[in-house]
Design a protein around this motif. Sequence first.
Motif, PDB file in Angstrom:
ATOM      1  N   ARG A  58       0.836  -1.202   0.000  1.00  0.00           N
ATOM      2  CA  ARG A  58       0.000   0.000   0.000  1.00  0.00           C
ATOM      3  C   ARG A  58       0.883   1.269   0.000  1.00  0.00           C
ATOM      4  NH1 ARG A  58      -5.294  -0.100   1.650  1.00  0.00           N
ATOM      5  NH2 ARG A  58      -5.241  -2.197   0.803  1.00  0.00           N
ATOM      6  N   LEU A  59       1.770   1.349  -0.988  1.00  0.00           N
ATOM      7  CA  LEU A  59       2.670   2.499  -1.115  1.00  0.00           C
ATOM      8  C   LEU A  59       1.916   3.820  -1.222  1.00  0.00           C
ATOM      9  CD1 LEU A  59       5.631   1.575  -3.514  1.00  0.00           C
ATOM     10  CD2 LEU A  59       5.804   2.694  -1.295  1.00  0.00           C
ATOM     11  N   ALA A  60       0.726   3.789  -1.804  1.00  0.00           N
ATOM     12  CA  ALA A  60      -0.019   5.021  -2.046  1.00  0.00           C
ATOM     13  C   ALA A  60      -0.755   5.527  -0.811  1.00  0.00           C
ATOM     14  CB  ALA A  60      -1.028   4.799  -3.174  1.00  0.00           C
ATOM     15  N   ALA A  61      -0.646   4.835   0.311  1.00  0.00           N
ATOM     16  CA  ALA A  61      -1.355   5.269   1.515  1.00  0.00           C
ATOM     17  C   ALA A  61      -0.948   6.691   1.894  1.00  0.00           C
ATOM     18  CB  ALA A  61      -1.068   4.307   2.661  1.00  0.00           C
ATOM     19  N   GLY A  62      -1.912   7.579   1.999  1.00  0.00           N
ATOM     20  CA  GLY A  62      -1.661   8.966   2.392  1.00  0.00           C
ATOM     21  C   GLY A  62      -1.101   9.845   1.306  1.00  0.00           C
ATOM     22  N   LEU A  63      -0.859   9.274   0.119  1.00  0.00           N
ATOM     23  CA  LEU A  63      -0.188  10.023  -0.943  1.00  0.00           C
ATOM     24  C   LEU A  63      -1.051  11.161  -1.478  1.00  0.00           C
ATOM     25  CD1 LEU A  63       2.435   9.982  -2.641  1.00  0.00           C
ATOM     26  CD2 LEU A  63       1.229   8.554  -4.300  1.00  0.00           C
ATOM     27  N   THR A  64      -2.357  10.961  -1.558  1.00  0.00           N
ATOM     28  CA  THR A  64      -3.244  11.992  -2.093  1.00  0.00           C
ATOM     29  C   THR A  64      -3.182  13.269  -1.258  1.00  0.00           C
ATOM     30  OG1 THR A  64      -4.739  10.289  -2.932  1.00  0.00           O
ATOM     31  CG2 THR A  64      -5.621  12.514  -2.723  1.00  0.00           C
ATOM     32  N   GLY A 158      -6.342  -0.086 -11.209  1.00  0.00           N
ATOM     33  CA  GLY A 158      -5.264  -0.229 -10.243  1.00  0.00           C
ATOM     34  C   GLY A 158      -5.566   0.497  -8.946  1.00  0.00           C
ATOM     35  N   GLY A 159      -4.543   0.601  -8.114  1.00  0.00           N
ATOM     36  CA  GLY A 159      -4.732   1.295  -6.846  1.00  0.00           C
ATOM     37  C   GLY A 159      -4.749   2.797  -6.987  1.00  0.00           C
ATOM     38  N   GLY A 160      -3.966   3.327  -7.951  1.00  0.00           N
ATOM     39  CA  GLY A 160      -3.878   4.771  -8.108  1.00  0.00           C
ATOM     40  C   GLY A 160      -4.423   5.283  -9.416  1.00  0.00           C
ATOM     41  N   SER A 161      -4.566   4.409 -10.411  1.00  0.00           N
ATOM     42  CA  SER A 161      -5.041   4.859 -11.722  1.00  0.00           C
ATOM     43  C   SER A 161      -5.777   3.739 -12.420  1.00  0.00           C
ATOM     44  CB  SER A 161      -3.863   5.334 -12.592  1.00  0.00           C
ATOM     45  OG  SER A 161      -2.995   4.243 -12.890  1.00  0.00           O
ATOM     46  N   THR A 162      -6.513   4.115 -13.468  1.00  0.00           N
ATOM     47  CA  THR A 162      -7.204   3.143 -14.320  1.00  0.00           C
ATOM     48  C   THR A 162      -6.789   3.392 -15.758  1.00  0.00           C
ATOM     49  OG1 THR A 162      -9.103   2.947 -12.838  1.00  0.00           O
ATOM     50  CG2 THR A 162      -9.449   2.330 -15.134  1.00  0.00           C
ATOM     51  N   GLU A 163      -6.411   2.321 -16.433  1.00  0.00           N
ATOM     52  CA  GLU A 163      -5.975   2.425 -17.822  1.00  0.00           C
ATOM     53  C   GLU A 163      -7.087   1.927 -18.755  1.00  0.00           C
ATOM     54  OE1 GLU A 163      -3.136   3.700 -15.687  1.00  0.00           O
ATOM     55  OE2 GLU A 163      -3.621   1.591 -15.337  1.00  0.00           O
ATOM     56  N   PHE A 164      -7.215   2.615 -19.895  1.00  0.00           N
ATOM     57  CA  PHE A 164      -8.187   2.264 -20.929  1.00  0.00           C
ATOM     58  C   PHE A 164      -7.446   2.101 -22.251  1.00  0.00           C
ATOM     59  CE2 PHE A 164     -10.465   4.639 -17.719  1.00  0.00           C
ATOM     60  CZ  PHE A 164     -11.684   3.994 -17.599  1.00  0.00           C
ATOM     61  N   ILE A 165      -7.721   1.003 -22.947  1.00  0.00           N
ATOM     62  CA  ILE A 165      -7.071   0.738 -24.232  1.00  0.00           C
ATOM     63  C   ILE A 165      -8.119   0.254 -25.223  1.00  0.00           C
ATOM     64  CG2 ILE A 165      -5.293  -0.570 -25.443  1.00  0.00           C
ATOM     65  CD1 ILE A 165      -5.150  -0.758 -21.711  1.00  0.00           C
ATOM     66  N   LEU A 166      -8.094   0.796 -26.435  1.00  0.00           N
ATOM     67  CA  LEU A 166      -8.892   0.279 -27.539  1.00  0.00           C
ATOM     68  C   LEU A 166      -7.963  -0.467 -28.479  1.00  0.00           C
ATOM     69  CD1 LEU A 166     -11.287   3.249 -28.440  1.00  0.00           C
ATOM     70  CD2 LEU A 166     -11.892   1.118 -27.283  1.00  0.00           C
ATOM     71  N   THR A 167      -8.314  -1.699 -28.836  1.00  0.00           N
ATOM     72  CA  THR A 167      -7.460  -2.507 -29.698  1.00  0.00           C
ATOM     73  C   THR A 167      -8.272  -3.614 -30.336  1.00  0.00           C
ATOM     74  OG1 THR A 167      -5.465  -3.894 -29.758  1.00  0.00           O
ATOM     75  CG2 THR A 167      -6.817  -4.030 -27.780  1.00  0.00           C
ATOM     76  N   ASP A 168      -7.781  -4.096 -31.481  1.00  0.00           N
ATOM     77  CA  ASP A 168      -8.368  -5.286 -32.093  1.00  0.00           C
ATOM     78  C   ASP A 168      -7.455  -6.490 -31.894  1.00  0.00           C
ATOM     79  OD1 ASP A 168      -6.274  -4.739 -33.749  1.00  0.00           O
ATOM     80  OD2 ASP A 168      -7.448  -4.569 -35.591  1.00  0.00           O
ATOM     81  N   GLY A 169      -6.484  -6.338 -31.010  1.00  0.00           N
ATOM     82  CA  GLY A 169      -5.529  -7.407 -30.744  1.00  0.00           C
ATOM     83  C   GLY A 169      -4.180  -7.149 -31.375  1.00  0.00           C
ATOM     84  N   ALA A 182      -8.513   2.409  -6.880  1.00  0.00           N
ATOM     85  CA  ALA A 182      -9.248   1.945  -5.710  1.00  0.00           C
ATOM     86  C   ALA A 182      -8.679   2.490  -4.404  1.00  0.00           C
ATOM     87  CB  ALA A 182      -9.260   0.416  -5.693  1.00  0.00           C
ATOM     88  N   VAL A 183      -7.352   2.538  -4.263  1.00  0.00           N
ATOM     89  CA  VAL A 183      -6.751   3.051  -3.032  1.00  0.00           C
ATOM     90  C   VAL A 183      -6.991   4.553  -2.916  1.00  0.00           C
ATOM     91  CG1 VAL A 183      -4.589   3.430  -1.785  1.00  0.00           C
ATOM     92  CG2 VAL A 183      -4.978   1.261  -2.978  1.00  0.00           C
ATOM     93  N   ARG A 184      -6.736   5.265  -3.990  1.00  0.00           N
ATOM     94  CA  ARG A 184      -6.906   6.717  -4.008  1.00  0.00           C
ATOM     95  C   ARG A 184      -8.352   7.103  -3.631  1.00  0.00           C
ATOM     96  NH1 ARG A 184      -4.160  10.500  -7.356  1.00  0.00           N
ATOM     97  NH2 ARG A 184      -3.353   8.791  -8.627  1.00  0.00           N
ATOM     98  N   LEU A 185      -9.320   6.443  -4.236  1.00  0.00           N
ATOM     99  CA  LEU A 185     -10.723   6.792  -4.015  1.00  0.00           C
ATOM    100  C   LEU A 185     -11.205   6.385  -2.625  1.00  0.00           C
ATOM    101  CD1 LEU A 185     -12.158   5.792  -7.505  1.00  0.00           C
ATOM    102  CD2 LEU A 185     -11.605   8.091  -6.681  1.00  0.00           C
ATOM    103  N   GLY A 304     -13.384   0.212  -5.370  1.00  0.00           N
ATOM    104  CA  GLY A 304     -13.113  -0.401  -6.669  1.00  0.00           C
ATOM    105  C   GLY A 304     -14.381  -0.832  -7.372  1.00  0.00           C
ATOM    106  N   GLY A 305     -15.338  -1.370  -6.609  1.00  0.00           N
ATOM    107  CA  GLY A 305     -16.598  -1.796  -7.196  1.00  0.00           C
ATOM    108  C   GLY A 305     -17.415  -0.631  -7.719  1.00  0.00           C
ATOM    109  N   ILE A 306     -17.455   0.466  -6.949  1.00  0.00           N
ATOM    110  CA  ILE A 306     -18.191   1.656  -7.389  1.00  0.00           C
ATOM    111  C   ILE A 306     -17.540   2.246  -8.640  1.00  0.00           C
ATOM    112  CG2 ILE A 306     -18.832   4.018  -6.757  1.00  0.00           C
ATOM    113  CD1 ILE A 306     -19.040   3.002  -3.845  1.00  0.00           C
ATOM    114  N   LEU A 307     -16.209   2.260  -8.666  1.00  0.00           N
ATOM    115  CA  LEU A 307     -15.488   2.758  -9.840  1.00  0.00           C
ATOM    116  C   LEU A 307     -15.839   1.934 -11.073  1.00  0.00           C
ATOM    117  CD1 LEU A 307     -13.370   4.380 -11.389  1.00  0.00           C
ATOM    118  CD2 LEU A 307     -11.594   2.934 -10.353  1.00  0.00           C
ATOM    119  N   LEU A 308     -15.787   0.609 -10.953  1.00  0.00           N
ATOM    120  CA  LEU A 308     -16.058  -0.230 -12.113  1.00  0.00           C
ATOM    121  C   LEU A 308     -17.525  -0.114 -12.544  1.00  0.00           C
ATOM    122  CD1 LEU A 308     -14.851  -2.212 -14.120  1.00  0.00           C
ATOM    123  CD2 LEU A 308     -15.494  -4.079 -12.570  1.00  0.00           C
TER     124      LEU A 308
END
Length: 554
Positions: A58-64, A158-169, A182-185, A304-308
């Motif tokens: 939990r490196l991000a603890a208190g980071l915000t 992730g714990g501090g960010s969420t990545e989005f990628i569009l691809t066809d493979g 999830a950690v940040r929120l 994390g669940g609310i985010l998703l």
Amino acid sequence: MELTLPAATRQSISPRPGSALHRVAAIDVGSNSIHLIIAEARPGERLRIIEREKDTVRLAAGLTETHHLTDEKIKAAVATLRRFTDLAHAHDVTAVLVVATSAIREAWNRDVFLQRVEQEIGLKVEILPGVEEARLIALAVAEVTDFQGERGLIIDVGGGSTEFILTDGQTPTYLASVKLGAVRLQEQFLSRQDPPSRAEIEALTTYIQSGLARTVREIQEAGGFQRVVGTSGTILALAAAKPDTHSLETKAPAPKKVAFTSFASELTYAELQALNRRLQRMPHKARRKLPGVDSRRADIIVAGGILLETIFRELGIQHLTTCEWSLREGVVINYLREQGWSLSHTPLSAGDIREHSILSVARRYAYEAGHAHHTAKLAEQIFDQTLPLHGLGMREREWLRYAALLHDIGYHIAHTSHHKHAMYLIRHAELPGFHPHEIAIIANLARYHRGSLPKRKHEDFTRLLPVHQETVTRLIPILRLADALDRRHGGKVKEVIVEMQDQSLQIVPISVDNTDISLEVWCAQQVLPIWATVFPGLKVEICPEQAAPAAMYR
């Protein structure tokens, strides 16, 4: 954009050019956890993960709030990295690759952390930009996912960010990293009450909607998507903890779960909503006991669940498929390609992925290729010609083929009970592209290619759904007959002709160049009682080639 990991990132052990084996360690220093994988690459095999370790630092603890990593967290992270490095060296790896993501990217005192890691352990940590993190995630997912020519959206929470990628493979067409994790929120919105209040949940949801607005618009402007793949611990935990829809709808006990793991599972919007309502009412102590949720993730799973769920709603997602491979595997794949290893340059079809998975396991356990493939060929011939008898379809035919390819891998452990050893190896193999029930069916088929038929005391069989028990039972005689017809492992029976008339089955083995196949015929005759047991009232006989009616020949 290609990532070229600097020479300093390839820690201390120089690669062995031209080696038939590469063992590579990848360490991902994340906001919630530090992960280690040790991967093994061999020619002709899928990348194999031989070791996985995780420490929830939990490196991000208190980071915000402070923008600084605490001394306590730095010390814990260094201790974890030292332990992981020792483990990597014990596996004789050719390279150790260390990357860091959101927490280290944003920490104002990140240099303090980097210097301590280098001075105390000798590791140089590569801080990945968010977009590069997304690209490496896409690289891993594409290696084990069939997009079937459709545009896919990959989501990594992730714990501090969420990545989005569009691809066809192939090459990603859109990459984005959003500071929603999830950690940040959890720290920002849900750290005051347990369980959280309605007001806190609503405030968090509104904040996420605002943070997603630009990304949602860009994804829509880029053409949208046709399928969704989710990675990372948060999404995997939510998919594992989802409520059983059978129990919710009928209030009846859920059927027994198959004790086989899968590379991918499913999560629908309705399942996620039901799970989130439940999680939001549960105190932390109760969430720690929830099946599928690691006790160390119980405090952030609500955020994390609310985010998703908000991502689902804002993007109109109804269904998501999980993928266990993510950033760490992407780092290894990227490195191996730099070293000249060819894994997969083009997207594989679903059949290719599944076949490749099966053959990777077969080669790993030194299968006898000639016998395995010939048995599979004969089994498919028998299956096709007895279709009116067994009434199974193309998917079941595929399971039969894969079981034939793997049926003898138990010899890798011991000759005695090798059929049982085969089941064990299949159960515990990584098989991208397969669902748990498919792994269970293939493993059971391999187990029953010899020995007794299934019994009530055989737990691995009785765990199957009744329809899958019936499928395995109907395929057993076919696999046993095909195996018997290659008893000397020499391919002496080139094909099998089957004639069906009412309740009579006549089987004609055709030899190669009139080779003596008396042993194969005798072994096949020993299997005939199994056919009569599985298909009551059926009369089966093996007819020598010379005695078969001319009309039977193609």
